[in-house]
Design a protein around this motif. Structure first.
Motif, PDB file in Angstrom:
ATOM      1  N   GLN A   1       0.832  -1.202   0.000  1.00 33.76           N
ATOM      2  CA  GLN A   1       0.000   0.000   0.000  1.00 33.76           C
ATOM      3  C   GLN A   1       0.869   1.256   0.000  1.00 33.76           C
ATOM      4  N   PRO A   2       0.471   2.286  -0.754  1.00 34.00           N
ATOM      5  CA  PRO A   2       1.294   3.497  -0.888  1.00 34.00           C
ATOM      6  C   PRO A   2       1.545   4.224   0.433  1.00 34.00           C
ATOM      7  N   SER A   3       0.690   4.008   1.430  1.00 36.28           N
ATOM      8  CA  SER A   3       0.843   4.730   2.695  1.00 36.28           C
ATOM      9  C   SER A   3       1.978   4.181   3.553  1.00 36.28           C
ATOM     10  N   TYR A   4       2.488   2.995   3.219  1.00 34.03           N
ATOM     11  CA  TYR A   4       3.549   2.387   4.021  1.00 34.03           C
ATOM     12  C   TYR A   4       4.919   2.789   3.495  1.00 34.03           C
ATOM     13  N   GLY A   5       5.849   2.990   4.411  1.00 31.00           N
ATOM     14  CA  GLY A   5       7.233   3.216   4.026  1.00 31.00           C
ATOM     15  C   GLY A   5       7.939   1.893   3.806  1.00 31.00           C
ATOM     16  N   ILE A   6       9.125   1.957   3.208  1.00 33.79           N
ATOM     17  CA  ILE A   6       9.942   0.768   2.966  1.00 33.79           C
ATOM     18  C   ILE A   6      11.362   1.053   3.446  1.00 33.79           C
ATOM     19  N   ASP A   7      11.866   0.189   4.326  1.00 33.25           N
ATOM     20  CA  ASP A   7      13.240   0.304   4.815  1.00 33.25           C
ATOM     21  C   ASP A   7      14.162  -0.566   3.973  1.00 33.25           C
ATOM     22  N   LEU A   8      15.276   0.016   3.548  1.00 36.95           N
ATOM     23  CA  LEU A   8      16.298  -0.682   2.776  1.00 36.95           C
ATOM     24  C   LEU A   8      17.513  -0.851   3.684  1.00 36.95           C
ATOM     25  N   LEU A   9      17.764  -2.072   4.166  1.00 40.70           N
ATOM     26  CA  LEU A   9      18.788  -2.308   5.171  1.00 40.70           C
ATOM     27  C   LEU A   9      20.108  -2.671   4.504  1.00 40.70           C
ATOM     28  N   ASN A  10      21.138  -1.851   4.772  1.00 43.39           N
ATOM     29  CA  ASN A  10      22.435  -2.022   4.120  1.00 43.39           C
ATOM     30  C   ASN A  10      23.540  -2.004   5.169  1.00 43.39           C
ATOM     31  N   VAL A  11      24.423  -2.996   5.120  1.00 43.56           N
ATOM     32  CA  VAL A  11      25.511  -3.085   6.098  1.00 43.56           C
ATOM     33  C   VAL A  11      26.850  -2.843   5.419  1.00 43.56           C
ATOM     34  N   SER A  12      27.730  -2.140   6.125  1.00 42.96           N
ATOM     35  CA  SER A  12      29.065  -1.844   5.595  1.00 42.96           C
ATOM     36  C   SER A  12      30.092  -1.967   6.707  1.00 42.96           C
ATOM     37  N   PHE A  13      31.238  -2.572   6.373  1.00 39.31           N
ATOM     38  CA  PHE A  13      32.378  -2.629   7.285  1.00 39.31           C
ATOM     39  C   PHE A  13      33.482  -1.680   6.822  1.00 39.31           C
ATOM     40  N   ASP A  14      33.126  -0.788   5.902  1.00 41.07           N
ATOM     41  CA  ASP A  14      34.080   0.202   5.399  1.00 41.07           C
ATOM     42  C   ASP A  14      33.393   1.540   5.163  1.00 41.07           C
ATOM     43  N   GLY A  15      32.480   1.887   6.065  1.00 40.79           N
ATOM     44  CA  GLY A  15      31.796   3.174   5.982  1.00 40.79           C
ATOM     45  C   GLY A  15      31.126   3.396   4.636  1.00 40.79           C
ATOM     46  N   GLN A  16      31.341   4.592   4.091  1.00 38.63           N
ATOM     47  CA  GLN A  16      30.720   4.958   2.822  1.00 38.63           C
ATOM     48  C   GLN A  16      31.475   4.420   1.612  1.00 38.63           C
ATOM     49  N   SER A  17      32.604   3.726   1.864  1.00 37.91           N
ATOM     50  CA  SER A  17      33.445   3.281   0.750  1.00 37.91           C
ATOM     51  C   SER A  17      33.179   1.852   0.304  1.00 37.91           C
ATOM     52  N   ALA A  18      32.414   1.100   1.073  1.00 35.84           N
ATOM     53  CA  ALA A  18      32.131  -0.280   0.686  1.00 35.84           C
ATOM     54  C   ALA A  18      31.340  -0.312  -0.615  1.00 35.84           C
ATOM     55  N   PRO A  19      31.635  -1.262  -1.501  1.00 35.09           N
ATOM     56  CA  PRO A  19      30.913  -1.335  -2.778  1.00 35.09           C
ATOM     57  C   PRO A  19      29.393  -1.405  -2.618  1.00 35.09           C
ATOM     58  N   ASP A  20      28.918  -2.178  -1.643  1.00 31.98           N
ATOM     59  CA  ASP A  20      27.472  -2.295  -1.449  1.00 31.98           C
ATOM     60  C   ASP A  20      26.853  -0.991  -0.960  1.00 31.98           C
ATOM     61  N   ARG A  21      27.597  -0.182  -0.219  1.00 28.19           N
ATOM     62  CA  ARG A  21      27.058   1.105   0.225  1.00 28.19           C
ATOM     63  C   ARG A  21      26.939   2.060  -0.970  1.00 28.19           C
ATOM     64  N   ILE A  22      27.930   2.016  -1.827  1.00 26.16           N
ATOM     65  CA  ILE A  22      27.906   2.881  -3.016  1.00 26.16           C
ATOM     66  C   ILE A  22      26.744   2.491  -3.934  1.00 26.16           C
ATOM     67  N   SER A  23      26.604   1.187  -4.205  1.00 25.24           N
ATOM     68  CA  SER A  23      25.518   0.751  -5.089  1.00 25.24           C
ATOM     69  C   SER A  23      24.159   0.936  -4.434  1.00 25.24           C
ATOM     70  N   ALA A  24      24.093   0.846  -3.106  1.00 24.02           N
ATOM     71  CA  ALA A  24      22.824   1.062  -2.412  1.00 24.02           C
ATOM     72  C   ALA A  24      22.355   2.503  -2.565  1.00 24.02           C
ATOM     73  N   LYS A  25      23.279   3.447  -2.469  1.00 25.89           N
ATOM     74  CA  LYS A  25      22.916   4.858  -2.644  1.00 25.89           C
ATOM     75  C   LYS A  25      22.450   5.123  -4.068  1.00 25.89           C
ATOM     76  N   ALA A  26      23.134   4.518  -5.037  1.00 20.56           N
ATOM     77  CA  ALA A  26      22.707   4.673  -6.434  1.00 20.56           C
ATOM     78  C   ALA A  26      21.346   4.020  -6.640  1.00 20.56           C
ATOM     79  N   GLY A  27      21.140   2.853  -6.005  1.00 20.97           N
ATOM     80  CA  GLY A  27      19.851   2.174  -6.124  1.00 20.97           C
ATOM     81  C   GLY A  27      18.719   2.965  -5.520  1.00 20.97           C
ATOM     82  N   LEU A  28      18.988   3.627  -4.398  1.00 18.73           N
ATOM     83  CA  LEU A  28      17.967   4.465  -3.771  1.00 18.73           C
ATOM     84  C   LEU A  28      17.514   5.572  -4.723  1.00 18.73           C
ATOM     85  N   LYS A  29      18.456   6.207  -5.395  1.00 16.87           N
ATOM     86  CA  LYS A  29      18.103   7.273  -6.345  1.00 16.87           C
ATOM     87  C   LYS A  29      17.245   6.728  -7.482  1.00 16.87           C
TER      88      LYS A  29
END
Length: 604
Positions: free
Chosen positions: A341-369
């Motif tokens: 339903q459009p009224s519900y939010g969606i949480d995207l859970l992303n874990v990193s052991f290298d702050g903002q530099s981990a590959p999954d963190r970078i692709s997660a930010k691009a995916g969010l956009k």
């Protein structure tokens, strides 16, 4: 559900048990309190226990007398055996709260962990555990307790328990005590089983009886065959079309990758059915199956209590996604947006052991956009879970207990990343000031979603691993098909038990849309060369059919991303290699991923 268990004491299991023996011993016996404490960590809505006392009848006949007690039993009479049923309930269905174990008027007992998405009708306001209990109570006892004769009630509206369970669509585990007047004596020998192991998929019964020869209670384990022919076919995982004919090869000639932005694809709003596109028909078929799988797992009746318990919050977020921004998690996010339903939010859970530099963190930010582009009205939250492996000694030991009997560094790395991500304790970027200014601040946030969607099964079914390309090059299509079949037939042992325990420990229920029965059947009906084309480069031919699905959903950038496992994308593998082997190079030389961890001293 959070978890279930049964502890049997005073009953010796016959040596004919089909349960495989493990070489990893348990250091000490598991007590009822230990199990209740472990399940209580998961934050259940209720936690209950029921005890059954067993002892041979005084008449000397080969049968057992039962006496029942609840969670706070103070009975003092002598009993040869005891069964403790424990049920921790994370209730996601039904209007009225329940507490397990469930006991019906006949004395049958059920503890249940799972979701019924089909096969047995569950009303929109009903709880599937209660409906299953009612259905099990109508089953006959033929074939359930060591009997080999045919069902005496065939055609009279009754079925055996294996027959009933074979009809269920969806993931489930149950422990069911069926009261029966049948007498039987165990004839096999005695063995001492003292280990943890992943139990292979199937229906098992333990028949408990007395033995004159051994003067004790003995239990005999029997594994029952599935009775649903469709389910049997899925277990075999046989594909009809494996090798292409020469006339079909022209469809697989590598060509220049098209500009996905120029492809005329219109992503329809939720509920408007499949899209009319130029994408091949097999991909459209897969998209329909995936959309139906997602609908089954996210309809209001399947998440109802998860929603109603949070109605006082400003923002209701019943479902989260284990999110890397890669192909699989982006497909899940786009489908969830269509179905929720459009009224519900969606949480995207992303874990990193290298702050903002981990590959999954970078692709997660691009995916969010990209998700914000295709669905700007949805409230998306990228929850950034930051971790420092050097500061997680106690947590690492706890995760080791969850992944057991798995015990390699690769299992630990994956389990640790999953456990931290599922906890949902991280940071989000919130807009401050006027909306048009686009100024953000990073604030603490903990996801309260109790359902977590996971992309398991996509790589196994669509040739997403590097070893699939290796097998294809050495054994062509037949070799690739056999490797994929091996992956699917061992996924329960290598992945699902470990992953589910790490997620459930945080009070969340993992749901796996790619492993829906209809999705598996749909992919098996499609020729292998339509599923993957491993002559093409990574990011193009691997999981080819899912890349086409992604394009149909309007997620173009993610459709070209190569496979990256969570232990590498989060960079926990790199940090683990440095900590335990000194460097990545030394770890690679030692094949660190498959190295067994001996003792907790290695973790300090």
């Amino acid at each position: 559900m959070c978890g279930i268990g049964v502890i049997i004491s005073g009953v010796r299991i016959g040596s004919s048990s089909p349960i495989s023996h493990s070489t990893s011993p348990v250091s000490s016996a598991l007590s009822v309190d230990d199990l209740k404490a472990a399940l209580g960590r998961r934050g259940p809505d209720s936690l209950g226990c029921k005890k059954i006392f067993l002892h041979p009848t005084v008449s000397g006949e080969e049968c057992v007398e039962l006496r029942y007690c609840g969670d706070k039993c103070d009975c003092t009479f002598f009993a040869n055996g005891e069964l403790h049923f424990i049920g921790a309930t994370l209730q996601l269905r039904g209007v009225n709260p329940i507490t397990q174990p469930l006991v019906d008027e006949s004395g049958n007992i059920l503890v249940y962990n799972g979701e019924i998405f089909g096969g047995i009708h569950v009303g929109s306001d009903s709880n599937d555990a209660e409906i299953l209990m009612q259905s099990l109570g109508k089953c006959c006892t033929c074939g359930s307790h060591g009997h080999t004769t045919a069902c005496n009630y065939s055609g009279l509206g009754k079925s055996s328990i294996p027959e009933l369970l074979s009809t269920i669509k969806g993931p489930w585990a149950i422990i069911y005590w069926q009261v029966t007047s049948s007498d039987f004596e165990v004839e096999n020998g005695i063995t001492n089983i003292n280990f943890w192991d992943e139990l292979s998929c199937g229906v098992y019964s333990v028949s408990i009886g007395s033995s004159k020869a051994h003067k004790c209670l003995l239990g005999e384990v029997k594994k029952h065959e599935w009775t649903n022919p469709i389910l049997k076919e899925l277990v075999k995982w046989e594909r009809t079309y494996v090798e292409p004919k020469p006339a079909e090869l022209h469809f697989m000639i590598p060509s220049k990758q098209p500009d996905v932005h120029s492809i005329c694809l219109e992503r329809k709003p939720s509920g408007l059915g499949p899209m009319q596109t130029s994408v091949p028909v097999p991909a459209q078929t897969v998209l329909i199956a995936l959309r139906e799988s997602m609908m089954r797992r996210t309809t209001r009746s399947a998440i109802f209590p998860a929603v109603t318990c949070d109605l006082q919050q400003e923002e209701v977020v019943p479902v989260a996604i284990l999110f890397s921004g890669g192909l699989d998690s982006m497909i899940l996010a786009a489908l969830l947006d269509e179905c929720l339903q459009p009224s519900y939010g969606i949480d995207l859970l992303n874990v990193s052991f290298d702050g903002q530099s981990a590959p999954d963190r970078i692709s997660a930010k691009a995916g969010l956009k990209e998700l914000q582009r295709i669905s700007p009205l949805r409230r998306w939250k990228l929850v950034e879970v930051d971790a420092d492996l050097s500061k997680l000694t106690q947590e690492t030991k706890h995760v080791m207990s969850l992944i057991n009997p798995a015990k390699t560094y690769m299992d630990l790395n994956i389990g640790m990343a999953l456990w931290l991500a599922a906890g949902g304790d991280g940071w989000v970027h919130e807009e401050i000031g006027e909306i048009d200014n686009h100024n953000y601040q990073r604030v603490k946030y903990k996801s309260k979603a109790r359902i977590l969607l996971v992309g398991s099964g996509a790589d196994e079914q669509c040739a997403g691993y590097g070893r699939h390309k290796t097998k294809y090059r050495s054994g062509s299509w037949l070799g690739l098909n056999e490797e994929m079949k091996l992956d699917m037939q061992r996924i329960w042992k290598r992945n699902l038990g470990r992953d589910d325990r790490c997620i459930a420990d945080n009070g969340k229920e993992a749901r796996f849309p790619f492993l829906d029965e209809d999705v598996i059947r749909t992919l098996l009906d499609i020729p292998l060369w339509e599923v993957a084309n491993l002559d093409q480069p990574s990011g193009t031919g691997d999981k080819k059919i899912l890349r086409e699905v992604a394009q149909m959903l309007g997620i173009y950038e993610a459709a070209t991303l190569p496979k990256r496992a969570i232990q590498f994308g989060s960079r926990i593998a790199r940090e683990s290699n440095r900590k335990n082997f000194g460097s990545n190079r030394a770890a690679n030389q030692a094949s660190a991923g498959s190295v067994v961890i001996y003792g907790t001293s290695n973790l300090t």
